[in-house]
Motif scaffolding. Sequence first.
Motif, PDB file in Angstrom:
ATOM      1  N   PRO A 120       0.801  -1.238   0.000  1.00  0.00           N
ATOM      2  CA  PRO A 120       0.000   0.000   0.000  1.00  0.00           C
ATOM      3  C   PRO A 120       0.827   1.279   0.000  1.00  0.00           C
ATOM      4  O   PRO A 120       0.463   2.263  -0.655  1.00  0.00           O
ATOM      5  CB  PRO A 120      -0.838  -0.123   1.273  1.00  0.00           C
ATOM      6  N   ASP A 121       1.952   1.283   0.706  1.00  0.00           N
ATOM      7  CA  ASP A 121       2.802   2.477   0.765  1.00  0.00           C
ATOM      8  C   ASP A 121       3.998   2.397  -0.170  1.00  0.00           C
ATOM      9  O   ASP A 121       4.950   3.181  -0.053  1.00  0.00           O
ATOM     10  CB  ASP A 121       3.291   2.687   2.205  1.00  0.00           C
ATOM     11  N   GLY A 122       3.958   1.472  -1.122  1.00  0.00           N
ATOM     12  CA  GLY A 122       5.071   1.281  -2.036  1.00  0.00           C
ATOM     13  C   GLY A 122       5.970   0.145  -1.587  1.00  0.00           C
ATOM     14  O   GLY A 122       5.865  -0.364  -0.468  1.00  0.00           O
ATOM     15  N   GLY A 123       6.862  -0.255  -2.462  1.00  0.00           N
ATOM     16  CA  GLY A 123       7.671  -1.430  -2.177  1.00  0.00           C
ATOM     17  C   GLY A 123       6.900  -2.689  -2.564  1.00  0.00           C
ATOM     18  O   GLY A 123       5.704  -2.658  -2.869  1.00  0.00           O
ATOM     19  N   TRP A 124       7.602  -3.819  -2.517  1.00  0.00           N
ATOM     20  CA  TRP A 124       7.059  -5.045  -3.087  1.00  0.00           C
ATOM     21  C   TRP A 124       7.221  -6.239  -2.159  1.00  0.00           C
ATOM     22  O   TRP A 124       8.230  -6.366  -1.475  1.00  0.00           O
ATOM     23  CB  TRP A 124       7.763  -5.354  -4.410  1.00  0.00           C
ATOM     24  N   THR A 125       6.222  -7.098  -2.176  1.00  0.00           N
ATOM     25  CA  THR A 125       6.317  -8.409  -1.533  1.00  0.00           C
ATOM     26  C   THR A 125       6.312  -9.463  -2.630  1.00  0.00           C
ATOM     27  O   THR A 125       5.350  -9.556  -3.407  1.00  0.00           O
ATOM     28  CB  THR A 125       5.149  -8.657  -0.566  1.00  0.00           C
ATOM     29  N   LEU A 126       7.378 -10.236  -2.695  1.00  0.00           N
ATOM     30  CA  LEU A 126       7.519 -11.268  -3.721  1.00  0.00           C
ATOM     31  C   LEU A 126       7.385 -12.651  -3.101  1.00  0.00           C
ATOM     32  O   LEU A 126       8.074 -12.968  -2.119  1.00  0.00           O
ATOM     33  CB  LEU A 126       8.886 -11.160  -4.412  1.00  0.00           C
ATOM     34  N   GLY A 131       8.577 -20.782  -1.600  1.00  0.00           N
ATOM     35  CA  GLY A 131       7.525 -20.533  -0.625  1.00  0.00           C
ATOM     36  C   GLY A 131       7.757 -19.343   0.277  1.00  0.00           C
ATOM     37  O   GLY A 131       6.920 -19.051   1.136  1.00  0.00           O
ATOM     38  N   GLN A 132       8.860 -18.630   0.094  1.00  0.00           N
ATOM     39  CA  GLN A 132       9.167 -17.488   0.955  1.00  0.00           C
ATOM     40  C   GLN A 132       8.528 -16.206   0.428  1.00  0.00           C
ATOM     41  O   GLN A 132       8.343 -16.034  -0.779  1.00  0.00           O
ATOM     42  CB  GLN A 132      10.675 -17.277   1.045  1.00  0.00           C
ATOM     43  N   ASP A 133       8.197 -15.309   1.347  1.00  0.00           N
ATOM     44  CA  ASP A 133       7.807 -13.940   1.011  1.00  0.00           C
ATOM     45  C   ASP A 133       9.009 -13.040   1.254  1.00  0.00           C
ATOM     46  O   ASP A 133       9.598 -13.057   2.348  1.00  0.00           O
ATOM     47  CB  ASP A 133       6.627 -13.472   1.868  1.00  0.00           C
ATOM     48  N   ARG A 134       9.374 -12.260   0.246  1.00  0.00           N
ATOM     49  CA  ARG A 134      10.568 -11.429   0.322  1.00  0.00           C
ATOM     50  C   ARG A 134      10.182  -9.977   0.036  1.00  0.00           C
ATOM     51  O   ARG A 134       9.362  -9.710  -0.850  1.00  0.00           O
ATOM     52  CB  ARG A 134      11.630 -11.906  -0.681  1.00  0.00           C
ATOM     53  N   GLU A 135      10.787  -9.049   0.759  1.00  0.00           N
ATOM     54  CA  GLU A 135      10.429  -7.634   0.670  1.00  0.00           C
ATOM     55  C   GLU A 135      11.536  -6.835  -0.026  1.00  0.00           C
ATOM     56  O   GLU A 135      12.724  -7.002   0.274  1.00  0.00           O
ATOM     57  CB  GLU A 135      10.200  -7.051   2.067  1.00  0.00           C
ATOM     58  N   TYR A 136      11.108  -5.978  -0.954  1.00  0.00           N
ATOM     59  CA  TYR A 136      12.062  -5.141  -1.687  1.00  0.00           C
ATOM     60  C   TYR A 136      11.479  -3.746  -1.886  1.00  0.00           C
ATOM     61  O   TYR A 136      10.261  -3.573  -1.987  1.00  0.00           O
ATOM     62  CB  TYR A 136      12.401  -5.761  -3.053  1.00  0.00           C
TER      63      TYR A 136
END
Length: 454
Positions: A120-126, A131-136
């Motif tokens: 919602p505030d920008g940035g990405w969840t991949l 199976g991992q969620d990674r933040e960038y």
Amino acid sequence: MTTTAPRPRTAIIGAGISGLTAGKMLSDYGIAYDCFESSDRIGGNWAFGNPNGHSSAYRSLHIDTSKERLSFKDFPMPKEFPDFPHHTQIKDYLERYAEAFNLKRNIHFRNGVEHARRNPDGGWTLRTQDGQDREYDFLVVANGHHWDPRYPDFPGTFTGESIHSHQYIDPSTPLNLTGKRVLVVGIGNSAADIISELSQKTFQNTVYMSTRSGAWIVPKYMFGMPTDRLARTLPQIPAKFQRLLLRKVPTLISGPPERYGLPRPDHNFLEAHPTQSSELLLRLGSGDVKVKPNIERLDGQTVHFVDGTQQDFDAIVYATGYNISFPFFDEDFISAPDNKIRLFKRILKPGMDDIAFIGFAQAVPTLFPFVECQSRFLSAYLAGTYRPPSTQEMERIIDADDKANMGHFADRPRHTQQLDYYRYVYDIEKKEMPAGTRRAAKLGPLNLVGKVPA
């Protein structure tokens, strides 16, 4: 200009030529990144037999661009390579490139991105394959656009065998086409190569080609030199004037297309992407290939054409292009219907300052240095030395660029991404990058970091 702006945490999707080149340039600018690749190898389209299914290379494929035009500016192709390298040599070149700049250390193999969600505030969840969620903070999309086959929608049903050129390996794989009645649909470079191969007497085929419109066929050599060494545009001269001067070139070299049974193109030379082949006209002139117009309908093994004729076939090969696809995005978030996606300089998406696209254009005559130029632009943006214009101005420039780059092309999905490489690089290096540098100096760089948890 240098900047001490903090570098965004960056992810790259894909380790084909676009992902590799983006990674190399990010490293040059001191920007750390992770590259996620669904395959076990680099190369994407140029990794013959790629286990992720994203390679469209066939066994006999040679590049249509000469090695001088194909080379990265900072990593020339080996001198011992022929003028038009085989796909195995292109793959070897990419391996040497990756080794020279230690690019594989950042690549997560067999771990592609399954879903990418913008926060919602920008940035990405991949969500990756493990199976991992990674933040960038920032996402670079480099998954290519020659892997999702596009099929025409003809009425009726064909009961013979059929494949797309994406699946074609050789005359015996995946279908045994030897001695068969084969129809190849299309008149692009892949169609020309496959038609030329299948029509050789060795394979005892009866080969037809179907095309809904003509195309200008140009040889790979002119006056003893690769054609793309001689035929290049000059960015300083209006494109319309250059196209006018070159309009008669194909006819002067090879004669009118009608001489070979081809329909006359409904456009002038360079108003659509030409087909580069030194073999196709020979096969047509030798009677090894027969030409049919567009398909009207399919009926069992009988194909009916729009001129009222019909012919029975054992197999159809559809060389009908590709869709631009982003399987990791929700379709209502980012997609490219009819292969159209609005991008500033074919890189940035207006209204989203934390995503970039690399390699999504059909750059004529060369792709590798095109993505090199795009990646250098991207790296300056992420390093804070380049700042793009406002969203409103980006939209205006997109319209102007589309008109300049594609206003003279036929309005079809295969032409929506075409541009002149020389003009593009001139515009980026001489105009937009200096303007963006001035904006960054005056306004400061955009804040691209701190949008995701540390």
